[in-house]
Design a protein around this motif. Structure first.
Motif, PDB file in Angstrom:
ATOM      1  N   ILE A   1     -10.911  -1.883   7.272  1.00 12.52           N
ATOM      2  CA  ILE A   1      -9.931  -1.667   6.206  1.00 12.52           C
ATOM      3  C   ILE A   1      -9.120  -2.941   6.028  1.00 12.52           C
ATOM      4  CG2 ILE A   1      -8.022  -0.256   5.406  1.00 12.52           C
ATOM      5  CD1 ILE A   1      -9.011   1.925   7.304  1.00 12.52           C
TER       6      ILE A   1
ATOM      7  N   ILE B   1      -6.229  -4.948   5.556  1.00 14.46           N
ATOM      8  CA  ILE B   1      -4.801  -4.706   5.648  1.00 14.46           C
ATOM      9  C   ILE B   1      -4.257  -5.786   6.545  1.00 14.46           C
ATOM     10  CG2 ILE B   1      -4.968  -3.261   7.688  1.00 14.46           C
ATOM     11  CD1 ILE B   1      -2.814  -1.580   6.704  1.00 14.46           C
TER      12      ILE B   1
ATOM     13  N   PHE C   1      -3.471   4.374   1.020  1.00 15.75           N
ATOM     14  CA  PHE C   1      -2.049   4.122   1.057  1.00 15.75           C
ATOM     15  C   PHE C   1      -1.747   3.455   2.397  1.00 15.75           C
ATOM     16  CE2 PHE C   1      -1.090   8.024  -1.731  1.00 15.75           C
ATOM     17  CZ  PHE C   1      -0.650   7.263  -2.803  1.00 15.75           C
TER      18      PHE C   1
ATOM     19  N   ASP D   1       1.695   3.077   4.545  1.00 13.74           N
ATOM     20  CA  ASP D   1       3.117   3.343   4.651  1.00 13.74           C
ATOM     21  C   ASP D   1       3.752   2.242   5.488  1.00 13.74           C
ATOM     22  OD1 ASP D   1       5.648   4.253   5.482  1.00 13.74           O
ATOM     23  OD2 ASP D   1       5.036   6.332   5.236  1.00 13.74           O
ATOM     24  N   LEU D   2       4.505   1.376   4.821  1.00 10.79           N
ATOM     25  CA  LEU D   2       5.067   0.206   5.494  1.00 10.79           C
ATOM     26  C   LEU D   2       6.087   0.598   6.552  1.00 10.79           C
ATOM     27  CD1 LEU D   2       5.503  -1.994   2.314  1.00 10.79           C
ATOM     28  CD2 LEU D   2       4.030  -2.557   4.251  1.00 10.79           C
TER      29      LEU D   2
ATOM     30  N   ILE E   1      -3.126   6.186   5.030  1.00 17.47           N
ATOM     31  CA  ILE E   1      -3.432   7.511   4.487  1.00 17.47           C
ATOM     32  C   ILE E   1      -4.583   7.349   3.501  1.00 17.47           C
ATOM     33  CG2 ILE E   1      -2.516   9.459   3.163  1.00 17.47           C
ATOM     34  CD1 ILE E   1       0.336   8.367   3.954  1.00 17.47           C
ATOM     35  N   ASP E   2      -5.586   8.212   3.618  1.00 13.77           N
ATOM     36  CA  ASP E   2      -6.711   8.146   2.677  1.00 13.77           C
ATOM     37  C   ASP E   2      -6.300   8.549   1.271  1.00 13.77           C
ATOM     38  OD1 ASP E   2      -8.853   7.201   4.066  1.00 13.77           O
ATOM     39  OD2 ASP E   2      -9.572   9.158   4.700  1.00 13.77           O
ATOM     40  N   LEU E   3      -6.807   7.812   0.320  1.00 14.05           N
ATOM     41  CA  LEU E   3      -6.717   8.209  -1.083  1.00 14.05           C
ATOM     42  C   LEU E   3      -8.118   8.628  -1.493  1.00 14.05           C
ATOM     43  CD1 LEU E   3      -4.612   5.428  -2.816  1.00 14.05           C
ATOM     44  CD2 LEU E   3      -4.385   7.869  -3.223  1.00 14.05           C
TER      45      LEU E   3
ATOM     46  N   ASP F   1      -8.286  10.327  -6.608  1.00 14.07           N
ATOM     47  CA  ASP F   1      -6.853  10.023  -6.718  1.00 14.07           C
ATOM     48  C   ASP F   1      -6.598   8.710  -7.450  1.00 14.07           C
ATOM     49  OD1 ASP F   1      -6.170  12.260  -5.248  1.00 14.07           O
ATOM     50  OD2 ASP F   1      -6.203  11.184  -3.338  1.00 14.07           O
TER      51      ASP F   1
ATOM     52  N   VAL G   1      -8.756  -0.773  -2.836  1.00 18.58           N
ATOM     53  CA  VAL G   1      -7.375  -0.773  -3.300  1.00 18.58           C
ATOM     54  C   VAL G   1      -6.468  -0.390  -2.134  1.00 18.58           C
ATOM     55  CG1 VAL G   1      -5.730   0.239  -4.913  1.00 18.58           C
ATOM     56  CG2 VAL G   1      -8.105  -0.094  -5.609  1.00 18.58           C
ATOM     57  N   LEU G   2      -5.431  -1.188  -1.957  1.00 20.97           N
ATOM     58  CA  LEU G   2      -4.424  -0.866  -0.954  1.00 20.97           C
ATOM     59  C   LEU G   2      -3.098  -0.667  -1.676  1.00 20.97           C
ATOM     60  CD1 LEU G   2      -3.808  -0.601   2.100  1.00 20.97           C
ATOM     61  CD2 LEU G   2      -3.075  -2.983   2.028  1.00 20.97           C
ATOM     62  N   VAL G   3      -2.547   0.527  -1.553  1.00 21.03           N
ATOM     63  CA  VAL G   3      -1.269   0.851  -2.189  1.00 21.03           C
ATOM     64  C   VAL G   3      -0.204   0.885  -1.096  1.00 21.03           C
ATOM     65  CG1 VAL G   3      -0.008   2.524  -3.578  1.00 21.03           C
ATOM     66  CG2 VAL G   3      -2.482   2.251  -3.896  1.00 21.03           C
ATOM     67  N   LYS G   4       0.714  -0.069  -1.141  1.00 21.27           N
ATOM     68  CA  LYS G   4       1.754  -0.098  -0.122  1.00 21.27           C
ATOM     69  C   LYS G   4       2.912   0.791  -0.527  1.00 21.27           C
ATOM     70  CE  LYS G   4       0.684  -4.618   1.809  1.00 21.27           C
ATOM     71  NZ  LYS G   4       1.046  -6.045   1.787  1.00 21.27           N
ATOM     72  N   LEU G   5       3.382   1.578   0.433  1.00 21.91           N
ATOM     73  CA  LEU G   5       4.470   2.525   0.197  1.00 21.91           C
ATOM     74  C   LEU G   5       5.694   2.139   1.010  1.00 21.91           C
ATOM     75  CD1 LEU G   5       2.588   5.939   0.546  1.00 21.91           C
ATOM     76  CD2 LEU G   5       3.170   4.729  -1.561  1.00 21.91           C
ATOM     77  N   GLU G   6       6.841   2.401   0.434  1.00 20.52           N
ATOM     78  CA  GLU G   6       8.081   2.242   1.203  1.00 20.52           C
ATOM     79  C   GLU G   6       9.017   3.392   0.869  1.00 20.52           C
ATOM     80  OE1 GLU G   6       9.745  -1.499  -0.013  1.00 20.52           O
ATOM     81  OE2 GLU G   6       9.915  -0.895  -2.114  1.00 20.52           O
TER      82      GLU G   6
ATOM     83  N   PRO H   1      -3.634  -8.845   1.602  1.00 18.80           N
ATOM     84  CA  PRO H   1      -4.258  -7.948   2.570  1.00 18.80           C
ATOM     85  C   PRO H   1      -5.747  -8.234   2.676  1.00 18.80           C
ATOM     86  CG  PRO H   1      -3.705  -6.757   0.563  1.00 18.80           C
ATOM     87  CD  PRO H   1      -3.345  -8.181   0.336  1.00 18.80           C
TER      88      PRO H   1
ATOM     89  N   ASN I   1      -8.892  -8.753   5.951  1.00 20.07           N
ATOM     90  CA  ASN I   1      -9.131  -8.761   7.387  1.00 20.07           C
ATOM     91  C   ASN I   1      -9.612 -10.125   7.809  1.00 20.07           C
ATOM     92  OD1 ASN I   1      -9.817  -5.468   7.088  1.00 20.07           O
ATOM     93  ND2 ASN I   1      -8.568  -6.213   8.763  1.00 20.07           N
TER      94      ASN I   1
ATOM     95  N   LYS J   1      -3.004   8.463  -8.942  1.00 16.96           N
ATOM     96  CA  LYS J   1      -2.599   9.801  -9.377  1.00 16.96           C
ATOM     97  C   LYS J   1      -1.838  10.565  -8.304  1.00 16.96           C
ATOM     98  CE  LYS J   1      -6.733   9.910 -12.263  1.00 16.96           C
ATOM     99  NZ  LYS J   1      -8.157  10.294 -12.228  1.00 16.96           N
ATOM    100  N   ARG J   2      -2.009  10.152  -7.069  1.00 17.62           N
ATOM    101  CA  ARG J   2      -1.389  10.921  -6.002  1.00 17.62           C
ATOM    102  C   ARG J   2      -0.021  10.346  -5.637  1.00 17.62           C
ATOM    103  NH1 ARG J   2      -4.051  11.393  -0.215  1.00 17.62           N
ATOM    104  NH2 ARG J   2      -2.366  12.441   0.918  1.00 17.62           N
TER     105      ARG J   2
ATOM    106  N   LYS K   1       7.996   5.401  -2.269  1.00 15.12           N
ATOM    107  CA  LYS K   1       7.817   4.669  -3.519  1.00 15.12           C
ATOM    108  C   LYS K   1       6.629   3.715  -3.364  1.00 15.12           C
ATOM    109  CE  LYS K   1      11.727   2.531  -4.074  1.00 15.12           C
ATOM    110  NZ  LYS K   1      12.907   2.920  -3.273  1.00 15.12           N
TER     111      LYS K   1
ATOM    112  N   LYS L   1       5.193   0.277  -3.499  1.00 17.21           N
ATOM    113  CA  LYS L   1       5.743  -1.073  -3.495  1.00 17.21           C
ATOM    114  C   LYS L   1       4.765  -2.033  -4.162  1.00 17.21           C
ATOM    115  CE  LYS L   1       7.473  -4.800  -0.686  1.00 17.21           C
ATOM    116  NZ  LYS L   1       7.091  -5.605   0.484  1.00 17.21           N
ATOM    117  N   SER L   2       3.492  -1.846  -3.918  1.00 17.53           N
ATOM    118  CA  SER L   2       2.511  -2.725  -4.529  1.00 17.53           C
ATOM    119  C   SER L   2       1.154  -2.052  -4.558  1.00 17.53           C
ATOM    120  CB  SER L   2       2.409  -4.035  -3.748  1.00 17.53           C
ATOM    121  OG  SER L   2       1.889  -3.777  -2.459  1.00 17.53           O
TER     122      SER L   2
ATOM    123  N   GLU M   1      -2.744  -3.410  -4.561  1.00 10.50           N
ATOM    124  CA  GLU M   1      -3.526  -4.626  -4.438  1.00 10.50           C
ATOM    125  C   GLU M   1      -5.012  -4.297  -4.330  1.00 10.50           C
ATOM    126  OE1 GLU M   1      -1.234  -7.675  -1.958  1.00 10.50           O
ATOM    127  OE2 GLU M   1      -0.431  -5.745  -1.346  1.00 10.50           O
TER     128      GLU M   1
END
Lengths: 132, 132
Positions: free
Chosen positions: A72, A74, A91, A93-94, A100-102, A106, A126-131, B73, B75, B113-114, B120, B122-123, B125
């Motif tokens: 992955i 990251i 996802f 989660d920072l 977390i799987d999308l 999704d 795709v990596l979606v960073k969450l805060e 991001p 590896n 979508k999820r 929130k 944040k990004s 990528e």
DNA sequence: ACACCTTTTTAGAATCATTATAAAGTAAAT
DNA sequence: ATTTACTTTATAATGATTCTAAAAAGGTGT
């Protein structure tokens, strides 16, 4: 043993260690994410015998090369792997440093319009960073 | 010096080292990708004085936290940064181990979508891996 | 300019994931 | 059964990154 054929077919000798690692990785209902350290701990807890750390590294890399695991992308000091090799995204989660799987459903379709001469697309991740 | 204000405004003291690193990073027509080692070499080549490696690490992380740099991001055993902080994505050429910018217009809109409760985005990528 | 306090820099040590080494063990082939 | 090629293993080596604690520099008020 159901993994013997799988390993033989990909040119890997079905050694005791590899078969045991297969069980830990693939004998689960749910796919999961892990680092080498996670896996080493899991192996120590689930098995009677011990498997050397070097073997765990070797095996994970061999499985990744054969497509039984995905790395992955990251930025972390440790490398993350995924037993879910289907086309899907993540996802991250920072705050909790957790993946977390999308599901593929999704995320809307991703359209890469640019081509690079002589190169094929191997994967789109795709990596979606969450805060908070 | 044009970077003094920029640093002050974000609560970073405009030290000699930080200003010099700003020049190396931002006084270019083209944005670029780099690892800490790339940057250390660049600094050694472009400046008369030397800047300690610890300071380079500190500064890059400070700039990243303030949003002047983005971590990419991917590896790799080394962490990659990007001076292009606009919303954009990357190709990663697996054979040549090289990053290539994908302009935002090269990638269709990405629809996540999820939602995760209390978090929130944040990004977002995208990493497109290429092979021959 | 000076004194004070805080932030920053620095060299070097420490840490930690990962890879290399080389000897011993095991699977497969002849 | 012997040989050959892989594998496993403990341990050492590597290399990126972080930590430490002392020295230096920035900022503020006088």
């Amino acid at each position: 043993m159901k993994y013997i054929e799988k390993l033989r077919n990909s040119g890997l000798r079905p050694t005791k260690q590899r078969l045991q690692i297969c069980e830990v990785l693939f004998d689960t209902k749910q796919t999961f994410h892990f680092t080498i350290n996670d896996l080493a701990k899991k192996i120590k807890d689930q098995l009677d015998n011990r498997i050397s750390l070097a073997t765990i590294y070797n095996t994970v890399h061999a499985f990744e090369k054969k497509g039984y695991l995905k790395q992955i992308p990251i930025n972390s000091n440790q490398t993350y792997f995924d037993t879910n090799i289907s086309d899907h995204h993540h996802f991250y989660d920072l705050n909790e440093e957790k993946l977390i799987d999308l599901e593929n459903s999704d995320v809307g379709p991703i359209n890469i319009k640019r081509k690079i001469n002589g190169k094929k697309i191997k994967s789109v991740e795709v990596l979606v960073k969450l805060e908070d």
